[in-house]
Design a protein around this motif. Structure first.
Motif, PDB file in Angstrom:
ATOM      1  N   THR A   1       4.248 -10.428 -67.219  1.00  0.00           N
ATOM      2  CA  THR A   1       3.457 -10.419 -68.448  1.00  0.00           C
ATOM      3  C   THR A   1       4.102  -9.480 -69.456  1.00  0.00           C
ATOM      4  O   THR A   1       4.353  -8.310 -69.148  1.00  0.00           O
ATOM      5  CB  THR A   1       2.016  -9.955 -68.160  1.00  0.00           C
ATOM      6  OG1 THR A   1       1.421 -10.851 -67.229  1.00  0.00           O
ATOM      7  CG2 THR A   1       1.197  -9.917 -69.449  1.00  0.00           C
ATOM      8  N   LEU A   2       4.393 -10.020 -70.643  1.00  0.00           N
ATOM      9  CA  LEU A   2       4.938  -9.230 -71.736  1.00  0.00           C
ATOM     10  C   LEU A   2       3.929  -9.201 -72.874  1.00  0.00           C
ATOM     11  O   LEU A   2       3.335 -10.245 -73.213  1.00  0.00           O
ATOM     12  CB  LEU A   2       6.248  -9.827 -72.260  1.00  0.00           C
ATOM     13  CG  LEU A   2       7.520  -9.537 -71.462  1.00  0.00           C
ATOM     14  CD1 LEU A   2       7.522 -10.303 -70.158  1.00  0.00           C
ATOM     15  CD2 LEU A   2       8.741  -9.881 -72.280  1.00  0.00           C
TER      16      LEU A   2
ATOM     17  N   ARG B   1      -0.487 -10.078 -78.776  1.00  0.00           N
ATOM     18  CA  ARG B   1      -0.579 -11.278 -77.946  1.00  0.00           C
ATOM     19  C   ARG B   1       0.364 -11.085 -76.761  1.00  0.00           C
ATOM     20  O   ARG B   1       1.380 -10.421 -76.867  1.00  0.00           O
ATOM     21  CB  ARG B   1      -0.166 -12.499 -78.766  1.00  0.00           C
ATOM     22  CG  ARG B   1      -0.332 -13.808 -78.006  1.00  0.00           C
ATOM     23  CD  ARG B   1      -0.099 -14.999 -78.904  1.00  0.00           C
ATOM     24  NE  ARG B   1      -1.244 -15.234 -79.794  1.00  0.00           N
ATOM     25  CZ  ARG B   1      -1.256 -16.185 -80.729  1.00  0.00           C
ATOM     26  NH1 ARG B   1      -0.196 -16.936 -80.928  1.00  0.00           N
ATOM     27  NH2 ARG B   1      -2.327 -16.352 -81.481  1.00  0.00           N
ATOM     28  N   ARG B   2      -0.001 -11.707 -75.651  1.00  0.00           N
ATOM     29  CA  ARG B   2       0.874 -11.599 -74.488  1.00  0.00           C
ATOM     30  C   ARG B   2       1.419 -12.978 -74.128  1.00  0.00           C
ATOM     31  O   ARG B   2       0.834 -14.006 -74.482  1.00  0.00           O
ATOM     32  CB  ARG B   2       0.145 -10.976 -73.314  1.00  0.00           C
ATOM     33  CG  ARG B   2      -0.941 -11.846 -72.768  1.00  0.00           C
ATOM     34  CD  ARG B   2      -1.659 -11.181 -71.609  1.00  0.00           C
ATOM     35  NE  ARG B   2      -2.691 -12.094 -71.131  1.00  0.00           N
ATOM     36  CZ  ARG B   2      -3.796 -11.716 -70.525  1.00  0.00           C
ATOM     37  NH1 ARG B   2      -4.022 -10.438 -70.311  1.00  0.00           N
ATOM     38  NH2 ARG B   2      -4.672 -12.603 -70.131  1.00  0.00           N
ATOM     39  N   PHE B   3       2.531 -12.979 -73.411  1.00  0.00           N
ATOM     40  CA  PHE B   3       3.036 -14.231 -72.854  1.00  0.00           C
ATOM     41  C   PHE B   3       3.622 -13.941 -71.471  1.00  0.00           C
ATOM     42  O   PHE B   3       3.878 -12.783 -71.124  1.00  0.00           O
ATOM     43  CB  PHE B   3       4.053 -14.910 -73.781  1.00  0.00           C
ATOM     44  CG  PHE B   3       5.297 -14.119 -74.073  1.00  0.00           C
ATOM     45  CD1 PHE B   3       5.355 -13.249 -75.151  1.00  0.00           C
ATOM     46  CD2 PHE B   3       6.432 -14.253 -73.266  1.00  0.00           C
ATOM     47  CE1 PHE B   3       6.505 -12.527 -75.420  1.00  0.00           C
ATOM     48  CE2 PHE B   3       7.595 -13.540 -73.532  1.00  0.00           C
ATOM     49  CZ  PHE B   3       7.625 -12.672 -74.610  1.00  0.00           C
ATOM     50  N   GLU B   4       3.801 -14.999 -70.697  1.00  0.00           N
ATOM     51  CA  GLU B   4       4.291 -14.838 -69.333  1.00  0.00           C
ATOM     52  C   GLU B   4       5.672 -15.460 -69.182  1.00  0.00           C
ATOM     53  O   GLU B   4       6.003 -16.448 -69.863  1.00  0.00           O
ATOM     54  CB  GLU B   4       3.310 -15.470 -68.336  1.00  0.00           C
ATOM     55  CG  GLU B   4       1.996 -14.714 -68.296  1.00  0.00           C
ATOM     56  CD  GLU B   4       1.078 -15.173 -67.189  1.00  0.00           C
ATOM     57  OE1 GLU B   4       1.253 -16.299 -66.701  1.00  0.00           O
ATOM     58  OE2 GLU B   4       0.190 -14.385 -66.825  1.00  0.00           O
ATOM     59  N   VAL B   5       6.463 -14.876 -68.309  1.00  0.00           N
ATOM     60  CA  VAL B   5       7.807 -15.372 -68.025  1.00  0.00           C
ATOM     61  C   VAL B   5       7.986 -15.450 -66.514  1.00  0.00           C
ATOM     62  O   VAL B   5       7.727 -14.471 -65.805  1.00  0.00           O
ATOM     63  CB  VAL B   5       8.884 -14.435 -68.623  1.00  0.00           C
ATOM     64  CG1 VAL B   5      10.282 -14.957 -68.316  1.00  0.00           C
ATOM     65  CG2 VAL B   5       8.690 -14.265 -70.123  1.00  0.00           C
ATOM     66  N   ALA B   6       8.406 -16.601 -66.025  1.00  0.00           N
ATOM     67  CA  ALA B   6       8.720 -16.751 -64.593  1.00  0.00           C
ATOM     68  C   ALA B   6      10.151 -16.280 -64.372  1.00  0.00           C
ATOM     69  O   ALA B   6      11.065 -16.685 -65.096  1.00  0.00           O
ATOM     70  CB  ALA B   6       8.566 -18.203 -64.175  1.00  0.00           C
TER      71      ALA B   6
END
Ligand code: ZN
Length: 140
Positions: A132-133, A7-12
């Motif tokens: 994106t991680l 799964r990926r998640f985003e970080v600002a």
């Protein structure tokens, strides 16, 4: 039987040698995977950001800026900047020294991080970005 879950998640981020603790987001993916024993790989899909493991406290958040400047000084003569009309050769070089991923053993449903270890995202680019991680959990 062995399984894989990604799964990926985003970080600002703000860029400029920012260090951010992403341990909570990684733990959420591990929990969602249902996998309890195996390996957790976290990967940042950008060439001016990096991932590592560190204590996460305000002193080190400041100190990474000095250390990054020593790794690759911002104002130096870089071919990347000259050939591409770019300004972030130092960001790429800082990232490649630290690397794009970390792997942490998963045992009995828990990451085997030490007491003071956090999974940290480092953003060396020259302006704010959305990063994106990816987290991949392998095991059973
Ligand atoms: Zn560049």
């Amino acid at each position: 039987m062995s399984r894989a879950f990604a799964r990926r998640f985003e970080v600002a981020t703000t860029g400029r040698d920012q260090m951010l603790d992403v341990t909570r987001q990684v733990r959420e993916v591990v929990q969602a995977s249902g996998i309890r024993d195996g390996l957790v790989c976290v990967f940042v899909a950008h060439s001016t950001a990096a991932l590592s493991v560190s204590e996460y406290e305000p002193g080190l958040v400041q100190d990474i800026r000095i250390t990054a400047e020593r790794l690759a000084a911002e104002h130096a003569d870089y071919a990347h900047n000259r050939l591409n009309a770019d300004d972030n050769a130092h960001s790429h070089l800082r990232s490649l020294v630290i690397g794009p991923s970390v792997t942490v053993p998963l045992v009995d449903g828990a990451l085997t991080l030490g007491t003071w270890q956090r999974i940290v995202l480092l953003d060396f680019d020259t302006h704010p970005r959305t990063r994106t991680l990816w987290v991949q959990v392998l095991g059973e």
